[in-house]
Design an enzyme around this catalytic site. Structure first.
Site, PDB file in Angstrom:
ATOM      1  N   HIS A   1       0.913  -1.161  -0.078  1.00  0.00           N
ATOM      2  CA  HIS A   1      -0.204  -0.118  -0.034  1.00  0.00           C
ATOM      3  C   HIS A   1       0.960   1.331   0.161  1.00  0.00           C
ATOM      4  O   HIS A   1       0.691   2.239  -0.693  1.00  0.00           O
ATOM      5  CB  HIS A   1      -0.912  -0.149   1.376  1.00  0.00           C
ATOM      6  CG  HIS A   1      -1.922  -0.995   1.085  1.00  0.00           C
ATOM      7  ND1 HIS A   1      -2.740  -1.401   2.172  1.00  0.00           N
ATOM      8  CD2 HIS A   1      -2.416  -1.522   0.049  1.00  0.00           C
ATOM      9  CE1 HIS A   1      -3.735  -2.324   1.866  1.00  0.00           C
ATOM     10  NE2 HIS A   1      -3.588  -2.406   0.325  1.00  0.00           N
TER      11      HIS A   1
ATOM     12  N   GLU B   1     -15.477   0.410 -27.838  1.00  0.00           N
ATOM     13  CA  GLU B   1     -14.577  -0.444 -26.879  1.00  0.00           C
ATOM     14  C   GLU B   1     -14.822  -1.757 -26.935  1.00  0.00           C
ATOM     15  O   GLU B   1     -14.251  -2.471 -26.177  1.00  0.00           O
ATOM     16  CB  GLU B   1     -15.092   0.260 -25.390  1.00  0.00           C
ATOM     17  CG  GLU B   1     -16.517   0.212 -25.053  1.00  0.00           C
ATOM     18  CD  GLU B   1     -17.016   0.847 -23.830  1.00  0.00           C
ATOM     19  OE1 GLU B   1     -15.869   0.820 -22.776  1.00  0.00           O
ATOM     20  OE2 GLU B   1     -18.096   1.048 -23.576  1.00  0.00           O
TER      21      GLU B   1
ATOM     22  N   ASP C   1     -10.911  -1.188 -22.366  1.00  0.00           N
ATOM     23  CA  ASP C   1     -11.883  -2.286 -22.646  1.00  0.00           C
ATOM     24  C   ASP C   1     -11.593  -3.069 -24.112  1.00  0.00           C
ATOM     25  O   ASP C   1     -11.547  -4.086 -24.406  1.00  0.00           O
ATOM     26  CB  ASP C   1     -13.305  -2.017 -22.293  1.00  0.00           C
ATOM     27  CG  ASP C   1     -13.788  -2.165 -21.006  1.00  0.00           C
ATOM     28  OD1 ASP C   1     -13.172  -3.263 -20.507  1.00  0.00           O
ATOM     29  OD2 ASP C   1     -14.749  -1.483 -20.777  1.00  0.00           O
TER      30      ASP C   1
ATOM     31  N   CYS D   1     -10.332   8.264 -25.457  1.00  0.00           N
ATOM     32  CA  CYS D   1     -10.401   8.470 -23.757  1.00  0.00           C
ATOM     33  C   CYS D   1      -9.965   7.617 -23.034  1.00  0.00           C
ATOM     34  O   CYS D   1      -9.937   7.725 -21.973  1.00  0.00           O
ATOM     35  CB  CYS D   1     -11.978   8.601 -23.457  1.00  0.00           C
ATOM     36  SG  CYS D   1     -12.951   7.454 -23.912  1.00  0.00           S
TER      37      CYS D   1
END
Length: 837
Positions: free
Chosen positions: A459, A696, A720, A767
């Site tokens: 983390h 996509e 995607d 995008c």
């Protein structure tokens, strides 16, 4: 035999000497992570039921069985240690799951000699897996014979358990494959717990021969569930079915931050590779110099004991409440800044802070005479040791989250200052920093951090990358032997800490730092001017945002518009859907934040890896191929109509552009256009916003010309599109690095999309993440893309990149790239033709 509805006396399921769990040679059982209980070193070859009850789980390998007693206590009977590895050889299960059994009934037989020769130990266990509701009190610690009184089971006092626990209700169960990278570690376990607590039903996770309640993060992590493992989920109560479906979704949905294009490489450090240099592992890139400052963890003095129990309990409760409030503030700040990584990390910390395994152990130590600080520290240390012994590097790294909570609670208990005494520009050295340490140090302006331990997937590493703070981990104990105050060079890009840099090297590093800072300033100074190639082609550089606050940041950074507003920010982390008025106000705020520039707003894209509490969907074997995007709008048309009405009421409407996700055929686009026209007529509007399609899925790219005939623009979502084209899950730990949008097959689909759109005079934008990659900028321009939507901080850099390109040359070279054999070959060619500055 039952004494009343809650209390129960268990008889011995085996004959033999008794051991307390603490003396069992297994870290998970010994720590109590699985729950209260007792162990027997068996002398007989048959395991018997210790009470009346129902068989709720039978181990696949036949060496363990779980019963639910009539008072609700769930009892794991586990024969031997590591006997799961025998794969059933030598065991004969005598009962089936769902069967009703009587006290003293034979449950399984085993070949005593055969099993004893092949397993780690024959020591067998009786453990209460729902220990948050019940506790075990041994009747004897001497040797027992089958059927003799062994344990007294007592319900925990009111206030120690949930008051809404169901005693009756249906039980349902299901299986799911764990997709979380590295298995079920702290953050996904915290999400499972969070999901389970939304329901009245009690839920358990079963893996192999072990079980854990879904409201215990430590219990679930103690199962050591690996990535791609099949787990069994059981839920019992009035809302069991809903709880089961929600848990299956949570378990089968990978965390968004588990796959990053910039995930650092991990290599075995060579600590003696070069004199004056410590080799480590890059957790966050960068090159900095500064004085080395050592941070020490809190060391507790010896505990004299003899404390007032209730006073120490109260001190610990108050400290936990204070830390919980502090973490809550951190969470709210992270949400306001839309920092998903920070939200996930500190949500997990909040869950751990409430974990019954940790709290019970700490309060038990206090009851035995420990001071609150020592009790909390001991509880954390035991669980850290459990995680380290589970054989998983990732789980061992997650122990750092527990150490973070140790430090935070001890600071409150001991009254120590939270602020570190470190100068601005220092390079901090520590055994291992915690996430909250990292946030504090970043706010104090340190130049970089380095750790003797730690991992590149921790983390702390995630937070360091997000803040652009150079970070090295796994430098070894030699780091802690260095004299503080010496000037060092932290070259995280090359995995090294230079302890004795020459004056020439220091000058070189400082010049490099100055050049980077100057370049960022230069990019920002020109960020508000248009991005135009040297041969006069204009390219719009827009921003991907998720709120009006991010839109304001994008506007300040010079964005030519919003290329993608993710409207999911309105729908997630709540119990009801936003109404039309709330949506309209949110969309209007984004338009207002962007001045006179256009805003592309994507309709709700949930399903797949994004789930809503108030929109229950059936569990799907492959959610990314299921009900998501426009497909969800088809089965819940009222959601889309409400969103379209809200969008139609924004002003000025000519700056609002609507983008449809997951379109695969023209009819889907035509249907939404018809709804947009009908709703516009209802509202008495004479104009309509531009309507675009997100490309996509390969089907949409192949139909780009037909879609462009009816759409006003096309926007390519390369994230995607990459996974669907390459048939590689971008959340798969072993494949994520290969999901590269510069693959020639992707470039061919982009080229086909641009060509199809051009035949109808439509423009094409990108995008997805590829738009933010400067190496890809010339390729996209060459293929015909005329809008790039990037993260707000990168606007100036991408604009500057465009201004140095010749669009005609980009077109010629990009056409040749389509014939290359791999993404690696494309990247190599891009470096040759358009080197990064």
């Amino acid at each position: 035999m039952p004494n009343n509805n809650k209390e129960l006396t268990l008889s011995a399921p085996l004959s033999g000497p008794l051991l307390t769990l603490a003396n069992v040679p297994d870290a998970v059982f010994a720590s109590g992570a699985m729950g209260d209980g007792i162990a027997i070193d068996p002398l007989n070859d048959t395991l018997y039921a210790p009470c009346d009850g129902e068989v709720i789980h039978v181990a696949r390998t036949g060496h363990a069985v779980t019963l639910r007693a009539d008072n609700g206590a769930e009892l794991l009977l586990h024969l031997g240690l590591d006997t799961v590895e025998l794969q059933g050889d030598g065991f004969s299960m005598l009962v089936k799951q769902g069967a009703r059994v009587s006290n003293g009934q034979a449950l399984l037989r085993y070949d005593l000699d055969r099993v004893a020769l092949r397993c780690k130990s024959l020591v067998s266990l009786l453990v209460i897996t729902n220990g948050e509701r019940f506790q075990a009190r041994p009747i004897t610690l001497k040797a027992v014979k089958v059927g003799e009184p062994l344990l007294h089971i007592v319900a925990r006092a009111a206030g120690e358990t949930r008051s809404d626990e169901p005693q009756v209700g249906i039980e349902v169960s299901g299986q799911i494959r764990i997709v979380h990278r590295g298995g079920l570690h702290a953050r996904p376990a915290a999400l499972v717990r969070q999901t389970a607590q939304r329901f009245k039903s009690r839920s358990h996770l079963h893996f192999g021969d072990r079980s854990a309640p879904c409201d215990s993060v430590m219990g679930m992590m103690g199962l050591a569930i690996t990535e791609q493992a099949e787990v069994h989920v059981s839920c019992r109560g009035s809302d069991a079915e809903a709880a089961l479906q929600a848990l299956l979704k949570t378990l089968s949905t990978a965390l968004a931050e588990e796959v990053h294009a910039d995930t650092p490489r991990v290599q075995a450090p060579n600590h003696a590779a070069e004199d004056g240099v410590l080799q480590g592992v890059c957790a966050a890139p960068g090159l900095v110099t500064g004085p080395l400052v050592r941070l020490e963890g809190i060391q507790l003095p010896e505990d004299p004991g003899g404390h007032d129990v209730e006073e120490q309990r109260q001190r610990l409760r108050q400290a936990l409440e204070q830390v919980s409030r502090d973490i809550g503030v951190t969470l709210e700040n992270a949400k306001a800044r839309h920092h998903a990584d920070e939200q996930a990390i500190f949500s997990a910390h909040l869950a751990l802070l409430e974990d019954p395994v940790l709290l019970d152990a700490a309060y038990l130590s206090i009851d035995q005479g420990c001071a609150a600080a020592h009790a909390w520290s001991r509880s954390i240390d035991v669980q850290c040791q459990v995680l380290r012994q589970l054989g998983s590097t990732l789980l061992a790294e997650r122990a750092n989250d527990l150490r973070d909570l140790r430090q935070r609670v001890l600071r409150v208990l001991l009254g120590e200052a939270w602020q570190f005494d470190v100068p601005v520009g220092a390079i901090v050295a520590a055994q291992e920093l915690t996430p909250s340490d990292l946030l504090q140090l970043g706010a104090q302006g340190v130049a970089g951090v380095c750790m003797a331990e730690g991992g590149a997937t921790s983390h702390v590493a995630i937070l360091a990358r997000g803040k652009g703070l150079p970070c090295l981990v796994a430098l070894g104990e030699a780091l802690l032997e260095q004299a503080p105050g010496r000037t060092v060079v932290l070259d995280a890009d090359n995995d090294r800490l230079e302890l004795t840099p020459s004056a020439e090297r220091l000058t070189q590093v400082r010049q490099a730092q100055a050049q980077r800072a100057a370049l960022r300033t230069w990019h920002q100074s020109l960020a508000h001017t248009p991005a135009r190639t040297v041969d006069g082609v204009d390219v719009e550089i827009a921003a991907n945002v998720a709120s009006s606050a991010e839109a304001g940041e994008a506007f300040a950074n010079g964005a030519d518009g919003v290329g993608l507003l993710r409207t999911e920010f309105l729908f997630v982390d709540r119990h009801t859907a936003p109404d039309e008025s709330e949506q309209r106000q949110a969309y209007q705020a984004v338009l207002d934040a962007m001045g006179d520039r256009p805003v592309i707003i994507r309709t709700i894209d949930v399903g797949g890896d994004k789930q809503l509490d108030y929109l229950p969907l059936p569990a799907e074997a492959n959610p990314v191929l299921g009900l998501r995007g426009i497909r969800l709008a088809q089965v819940r048309p009222e959601l889309l109509d409400q969103q379209l009405r809200a969008l139609l009421q924004t002003r000025p409407l000519n700056r609002c552009r609507i983008l449809l996700p997951m379109v695969t055929e023209v009819d889907e686009l035509l249907h939404v256009r018809q709804r947009l026209d009908a709703l516009g007529t209802e509202l008495g509007l004479g104009e309509r916003p531009h309507l675009g399609v997100m490309i996509e899925v390969p089907a949409a790219a192949l139909l780009a010309e037909q879609l462009a005939e009816h759409a006003d623009f096309l926007s390519i979502g390369t994230n995607d599109l990459s996974q669907y084209t390459l048939a590689m899950d971008r959340d798969h730990a072993g494949l994520a690095a290969r999901v590269d949008a510069l693959h020639p097959s992707l470039l061919r689909l982009i080229a086909q999309t641009c060509a199809g759109a051009a035949r109808h005079g439509r423009w094409v934008g990108v995008c997805g993440a590829l738009a933010s990659d400067p190496l890809a900028t010339p390729v996209l321009i060459g293929l015909g893309v005329r809008e790039l939507s990037v993260s707000p901080p990168q606007i100036g850099e991408i604009k500057d990149r465009v201004r140095h390109l010749d669009a005609a040359q980009c077109r010629r070279i990009s056409t040749d790239l389509l014939n290359l054999p791999s993404a690696a070959a494309v990247r190599q060619a891009c470096h040759q033709h358009w080197p990064l500055g």
